[in-house]
Design a protein around this motif. Sequence first.
Motif, PDB file in Angstrom:
ATOM      1  N   LYS A  44       0.830  -1.213   0.000  1.00  0.00           N
ATOM      2  CA  LYS A  44       0.000   0.000   0.000  1.00  0.00           C
ATOM      3  C   LYS A  44       0.867   1.267   0.000  1.00  0.00           C
ATOM      4  CE  LYS A  44      -0.649   0.403   5.044  1.00  0.00           C
ATOM      5  NZ  LYS A  44      -1.623   0.276   6.150  1.00  0.00           N
ATOM      6  N   TYR A  45       2.139   1.117   0.354  1.00  0.00           N
ATOM      7  CA  TYR A  45       3.053   2.259   0.339  1.00  0.00           C
ATOM      8  C   TYR A  45       3.780   2.406  -1.002  1.00  0.00           C
ATOM      9  CZ  TYR A  45       2.331   2.537   5.387  1.00  0.00           C
ATOM     10  OH  TYR A  45       1.767   2.672   6.631  1.00  0.00           O
ATOM     11  N   PHE A  46       3.579   1.461  -1.913  1.00  0.00           N
ATOM     12  CA  PHE A  46       4.198   1.579  -3.232  1.00  0.00           C
ATOM     13  C   PHE A  46       3.551   2.729  -4.006  1.00  0.00           C
ATOM     14  CE2 PHE A  46       5.405  -3.243  -3.703  1.00  0.00           C
ATOM     15  CZ  PHE A  46       6.212  -3.119  -2.580  1.00  0.00           C
ATOM     16  N   ASP A  47       4.354   3.440  -4.782  1.00  0.00           N
ATOM     17  CA  ASP A  47       3.801   4.448  -5.685  1.00  0.00           C
ATOM     18  C   ASP A  47       3.051   3.791  -6.837  1.00  0.00           C
ATOM     19  OD1 ASP A  47       4.977   6.507  -4.195  1.00  0.00           O
ATOM     20  OD2 ASP A  47       6.841   6.403  -5.347  1.00  0.00           O
ATOM     21  N   LYS A  48       3.518   2.628  -7.230  1.00  0.00           N
ATOM     22  CA  LYS A  48       2.901   1.896  -8.335  1.00  0.00           C
ATOM     23  C   LYS A  48       3.007   0.405  -8.055  1.00  0.00           C
ATOM     24  CE  LYS A  48       5.228   1.354 -12.145  1.00  0.00           C
ATOM     25  NZ  LYS A  48       5.933   1.610 -13.427  1.00  0.00           N
ATOM     26  N   ILE A  49       1.924  -0.335  -8.293  1.00  0.00           N
ATOM     27  CA  ILE A  49       1.936  -1.794  -8.201  1.00  0.00           C
ATOM     28  C   ILE A  49       1.760  -2.344  -9.615  1.00  0.00           C
ATOM     29  CG2 ILE A  49       0.830  -3.860  -7.285  1.00  0.00           C
ATOM     30  CD1 ILE A  49      -0.081  -2.204  -4.884  1.00  0.00           C
ATOM     31  N   GLU A  50       2.754  -3.083 -10.079  1.00  0.00           N
ATOM     32  CA  GLU A  50       2.716  -3.601 -11.448  1.00  0.00           C
ATOM     33  C   GLU A  50       2.232  -5.034 -11.523  1.00  0.00           C
ATOM     34  OE1 GLU A  50       7.021  -5.094 -12.625  1.00  0.00           O
ATOM     35  OE2 GLU A  50       7.128  -3.123 -11.680  1.00  0.00           O
ATOM     36  N   LEU A  51       2.288  -5.754 -10.398  1.00  0.00           N
ATOM     37  CA  LEU A  51       1.932  -7.177 -10.440  1.00  0.00           C
ATOM     38  C   LEU A  51       1.344  -7.631  -9.109  1.00  0.00           C
ATOM     39  CD1 LEU A  51       3.448 -10.203 -11.940  1.00  0.00           C
ATOM     40  CD2 LEU A  51       3.765 -10.108  -9.473  1.00  0.00           C
ATOM     41  N   LYS A  52       0.275  -8.393  -9.194  1.00  0.00           N
ATOM     42  CA  LYS A  52      -0.299  -9.081  -8.033  1.00  0.00           C
ATOM     43  C   LYS A  52      -0.587 -10.521  -8.457  1.00  0.00           C
ATOM     44  CE  LYS A  52      -2.611  -5.247  -5.627  1.00  0.00           C
ATOM     45  NZ  LYS A  52      -3.897  -4.780  -5.076  1.00  0.00           N
ATOM     46  N   LYS A  53       0.001 -11.469  -7.747  1.00  0.00           N
ATOM     47  CA  LYS A  53      -0.254 -12.877  -8.024  1.00  0.00           C
ATOM     48  C   LYS A  53      -0.389 -13.642  -6.712  1.00  0.00           C
ATOM     49  CE  LYS A  53       1.804 -13.765 -12.571  1.00  0.00           C
ATOM     50  NZ  LYS A  53       2.784 -14.597 -13.327  1.00  0.00           N
ATOM     51  N   ASN A  54      -1.136 -14.716  -6.747  1.00  0.00           N
ATOM     52  CA  ASN A  54      -1.212 -15.568  -5.563  1.00  0.00           C
ATOM     53  C   ASN A  54      -1.455 -17.017  -5.958  1.00  0.00           C
ATOM     54  OD1 ASN A  54      -4.131 -14.439  -5.986  1.00  0.00           O
ATOM     55  ND2 ASN A  54      -4.394 -16.307  -4.781  1.00  0.00           N
ATOM     56  N   LYS A  55      -0.879 -17.901  -5.159  1.00  0.00           N
ATOM     57  CA  LYS A  55      -1.109 -19.335  -5.287  1.00  0.00           C
ATOM     58  C   LYS A  55      -0.853 -19.945  -3.917  1.00  0.00           C
ATOM     59  CE  LYS A  55       0.148 -23.502  -7.884  1.00  0.00           C
ATOM     60  NZ  LYS A  55       1.070 -24.101  -8.872  1.00  0.00           N
ATOM     61  N   ARG A  56      -1.829 -20.703  -3.413  1.00  0.00           N
ATOM     62  CA  ARG A  56      -1.739 -21.261  -2.063  1.00  0.00           C
ATOM     63  C   ARG A  56      -1.506 -20.124  -1.067  1.00  0.00           C
ATOM     64  NH1 ARG A  56       1.396 -27.057  -2.907  1.00  0.00           N
ATOM     65  NH2 ARG A  56       0.642 -27.455  -5.018  1.00  0.00           N
ATOM     66  N   GLU A  57      -0.525 -20.283  -0.182  1.00  0.00           N
ATOM     67  CA  GLU A  57      -0.245 -19.223   0.798  1.00  0.00           C
ATOM     68  C   GLU A  57       0.734 -18.190   0.291  1.00  0.00           C
ATOM     69  OE1 GLU A  57       1.987 -22.841   2.564  1.00  0.00           O
ATOM     70  OE2 GLU A  57       0.680 -22.457   0.851  1.00  0.00           O
ATOM     71  N   PHE A  58       1.159 -18.316  -0.960  1.00  0.00           N
ATOM     72  CA  PHE A  58       2.182 -17.443  -1.521  1.00  0.00           C
ATOM     73  C   PHE A  58       1.541 -16.307  -2.329  1.00  0.00           C
ATOM     74  CE2 PHE A  58       3.915 -21.848  -1.490  1.00  0.00           C
ATOM     75  CZ  PHE A  58       4.727 -21.693  -0.382  1.00  0.00           C
ATOM     76  N   VAL A  59       1.526 -15.130  -1.741  1.00  0.00           N
ATOM     77  CA  VAL A  59       0.987 -13.929  -2.386  1.00  0.00           C
ATOM     78  C   VAL A  59       2.163 -13.023  -2.731  1.00  0.00           C
ATOM     79  CG1 VAL A  59      -0.472 -11.895  -2.109  1.00  0.00           C
ATOM     80  CG2 VAL A  59      -1.191 -14.090  -1.147  1.00  0.00           C
ATOM     81  N   THR A  60       2.206 -12.523  -3.961  1.00  0.00           N
ATOM     82  CA  THR A  60       3.310 -11.680  -4.413  1.00  0.00           C
ATOM     83  C   THR A  60       2.783 -10.382  -5.000  1.00  0.00           C
ATOM     84  OG1 THR A  60       4.589 -13.659  -4.996  1.00  0.00           O
ATOM     85  CG2 THR A  60       5.351 -11.553  -5.884  1.00  0.00           C
ATOM     86  N   HIS A  61       3.337  -9.251  -4.535  1.00  0.00           N
ATOM     87  CA  HIS A  61       3.098  -7.948  -5.146  1.00  0.00           C
ATOM     88  C   HIS A  61       4.455  -7.372  -5.539  1.00  0.00           C
ATOM     89  CE1 HIS A  61      -0.945  -7.143  -2.832  1.00  0.00           C
ATOM     90  NE2 HIS A  61      -0.979  -8.249  -3.560  1.00  0.00           N
ATOM     91  N   THR A  62       4.577  -6.888  -6.748  1.00  0.00           N
ATOM     92  CA  THR A  62       5.775  -6.187  -7.184  1.00  0.00           C
ATOM     93  C   THR A  62       5.389  -4.785  -7.636  1.00  0.00           C
ATOM     94  OG1 THR A  62       6.957  -8.189  -7.866  1.00  0.00           O
ATOM     95  CG2 THR A  62       7.656  -6.131  -8.873  1.00  0.00           C
ATOM     96  N   GLY A  63       6.151  -3.816  -7.192  1.00  0.00           N
ATOM     97  CA  GLY A  63       5.881  -2.433  -7.552  1.00  0.00           C
ATOM     98  C   GLY A  63       7.097  -1.578  -7.303  1.00  0.00           C
ATOM     99  N   SER A  64       6.880  -0.294  -7.130  1.00  0.00           N
ATOM    100  CA  SER A  64       8.011   0.608  -6.950  1.00  0.00           C
ATOM    101  C   SER A  64       7.652   1.782  -6.067  1.00  0.00           C
ATOM    102  CB  SER A  64       8.510   1.109  -8.310  1.00  0.00           C
ATOM    103  OG  SER A  64       7.460   1.718  -9.029  1.00  0.00           O
TER     104      SER A  64
END
Length: 284
Positions: A44-64
């Motif tokens: 939520k503190y990222f200026d931009k979020i380019e990717l959100k993915k999840n599978k099982r308990e593994f949630v990934t957000h990539t941004g800047s």
Amino acid sequence: MLISETDLILNPDGSVYHLNLFPEDIADTIITVGDLERVGEVSKYFDKIELKKNKREFVTHTGSIGNKRITVISTGIGTDNIDIVFNELDALVNVDFQERIEKKVHRSLDIIRIGTSGSLQPDIPMDTLLFTTYGIGFDNLMRYYEYENSNTELTILEALNEQLSFSPYVFSADKTLKSKLSEGMLEGMTVTCSGFYAPQGRTIRVPNRHPDFITKLQQFTYNGSRITNLEMETAGILGMAKVLGHKACSINAILAARLEKKFSKNPSAIVEKAIKLVLERLTA
């Protein structure tokens, strides 16, 4: 050497098996959190979020934030999940998925754990932040990997074996990340356990086979350094980072005072403080 389909499993779309990620999905700076809901508390503190993915308990957000690209990923609880996450993160940056061979040029990641923990020392209060100098693992993850300890790690290990009935492993935090992130934090050695209840000295209905475990940890010292806290991932993170050639550290939000048997009344506040502090220092 060719990496077999059973050693590194890929999904039908070519993404890595558990994390469901492609190499371009992750940044060179990775923040790991145990709780999947905490991923959003970081991004939520990222200026931009380019990717959100999840599978099982593994949630990934990539941004800047500004020009700094950051990935935050949930690991779930325990070093068994750390084994999965770290091997697959490493494969994403250091294995050619098409040819199934190791890349000639190694890419090193900066990996920062933001997690929760319980203190073992009476002068370490709840709702403070602690930087792990050494992770001490009482789980069995690193027994399956080849590695060499530093002289200091070996000396700590020898001292632990003399005092305790357990045989742990020991790994240090990365010094570069320490200098960048630890200012103003308490420091100490962190014990990583294989479970939350009996392995961490808790008793609900069944008697604990090692009732003096917490006391022995609390009394251990090495060159003036103490075991300060315990949790379930840190030593595995430091160990896997070392054997795979990455940099790692662990920031602990102290939520429980184990000797006083008390738990924080506002755990989210100290976790939020840790997140904001780490992001500020990473992007400074």
